[in-house]
Design an enzyme around this catalytic site. Structure first.
Site: not given
Ligand code: ADP
Length: 401
Positions: A90, A240
């Protein structure tokens, strides 16, 4: 084929061994504290979990140890390293260079080096993971699967930020999008469920986890997505902020005397659910606090629901219609209240959730139709499986060699 899926972090390496013919996970685990000690946590279905502190100076040591563990008579699930047909990595950022999964070779590694600037925290570990596998399994082919690749089909009006053109040229500043492997997986599953030719479909995929992103997928191809140059853009997340007025950044830096690094840390780690609620970054804690009457937790929750709804509406406009919505990842799969909030008010688009079904999805969670049977827009919960997608890509590329 047995495919080892590797997800390298700065001091960790998560892995899963797949039998791609059956989709079965034969083993999975984590090497952590790489460079500062070393520990392996290894799980094989039907066997007791194995945890051991073993020295891992770097990712190469970690890979050697995990291969030894996978092939160990007592702890393992394969008899020999040659049973690992390929490794799939990944990789978070493929920059403008990769629009699909690729076989590792020198040219690919060189291009990945160019992505360092775009994702400094992630690219280094990915390169170390590749090197670790090359050292431990020199003859085993490796494939890279990028979080950004599925989004490379966006048209330029969607990926271009209206800043001075020279910075696009100089620094490659543009929208890239992330979680692409998850968006691709759930898109593939959704296209099987919709009663339409794939090229005529218009769907919105909502990957809502610690990090969240939403994509508009028209005819099976992404035309827009909420995450941008970095995974900070888009909707409110665990810690975030998502999209905010960019002027807030310089305003706060001046007022609070913050350096760029401190500002970056603030926007990434101290905002979102955590910053708004002051309770937690975890949606379970937010939901519990909200139900106990905490106003700030309720506000954090409502912001996310509202933003998802806004994106669904704007993406329906961008695609010129809407056939389906998919909810996936930690929050998308588990938090029925957010799905309900996101869909409420979208009846004018043909979105009608069956609230009874939505609130009572049976466990273990599987693919579930959440909209009313005759509603024009099909709303589905589809559990994501990024690792399986990586394993399948890897097997496909290696089989074609
Ligand atoms: P990551 O982005 O780290 O892969 P996940 O997709 O696991 O994150 O999502 C993490 C979020 O999903 C957290 O906010 C958590 O509260 C929520 N979540 C995960 N599992 C559950 C669950 N079983 N029930 C409720 N919420 C969950």
């Amino acid at each position: 084929m047995n495919v080892l899926v590797v997800n390298a972090g700065s001091s960790s390496l998560k892995y899963q061994l797949f039998d791609t013919a059956s989709g079965q996970v034969k083993a999975k685990g984590l090497c952590e504290r790489i460079g500062i000690g070393g520990r392996i946590i290894h799980k094989v279905p039907g066997k007791e979990d194995y945890v051991a502190d073993l020295e891992m100076k770097n990712h190469s040591d970690a890979t050697k140890i995990l291969v030894q563990t996978l092939t160990d008579k007592k702890l393992g699930c394969i008899s020999d390293m040659s049973e690992i047909g390929a490794v799939g990595h990944r990789v978070v950022h493929g920059g403008p260079y990769f629009s699909g999964s690729v076989l590792v070779n020198d040219d690919v590694v060189e291009k990945l080096q160019l992505c360092r600037d775009l994702a400094p925290l992630h690219t280094g570990p990915s390169l170390m993971g590749i090197k670790g596998c090359t050292d431990a399994m020199p003859n085993t082919p490796q494939v890279l699967v990028f979080d950004t690749a599925f989004h490379q089909t966006m048209p330029e009006e969607a990926y271009f930020y209206p800043i001075a053109y020279e910075y696009y040229e100089k620094y490659h500043i543009r929208r890239y999008g992330f979680h692409g492997t998850s968006h691709r997986y759930v898109t593939g599953e959704m296209l099987k469920l919709l009663d339409k030719p794939a090229e005529d479909t218009k769907i919105v995929t909502c990957h809502l986890g610690n990090g969240s992103s939403i994509s508009a997928v028209k005819g099976g191809k992404v035309i827009d997505t909420t995450m941008g140059f970095t995974p900070l853009d888009g909707v409110e997340m665990g810690t975030r902020c998502g999209t905010i007025d960019p002027a807030i950044v310089s305003f706060l830096m001046e007022k609070e005397n913050m350096t760029p690094a401190q500002m970056n840390e603030f926007l990434n780690k101290k905002c979102g659910f955590l910053g708004v609620s002051g309770v937690s970054s975890d949606c379970r804690d937010i939901t519990a606090a909200m139900e106990a009457g905490n106003h700030r937790a309720a506000l954090a929750f409502k912001i996310l629901g509202y933003q998802i709804k806004k994106y669904i509406g704007s993406y329906a406009a961008a695609m010129g219609g809407l056939d389906g919505i998919v909810f996936t990842a930690g929050i998308g799969e588990n938090t029925h209240q957010i799905r309900s909030l996101a869909c409420k008010g979208l009846e004018f688009l043909g979105v009608e959730l069956d609230e009874e079904v939505n609130a009572n999805v049976p466990r273990p969670i599987g693919t579930t139709l959440l909209s009313k049977k005759d509603a024009p827009v099909k709303v589905y919960l589809i559990p994501t499986n990024e690792e399986l997608m990586i394993a399948k890509d890897t097997a496909e590329i290696v089989s074609a060699m």
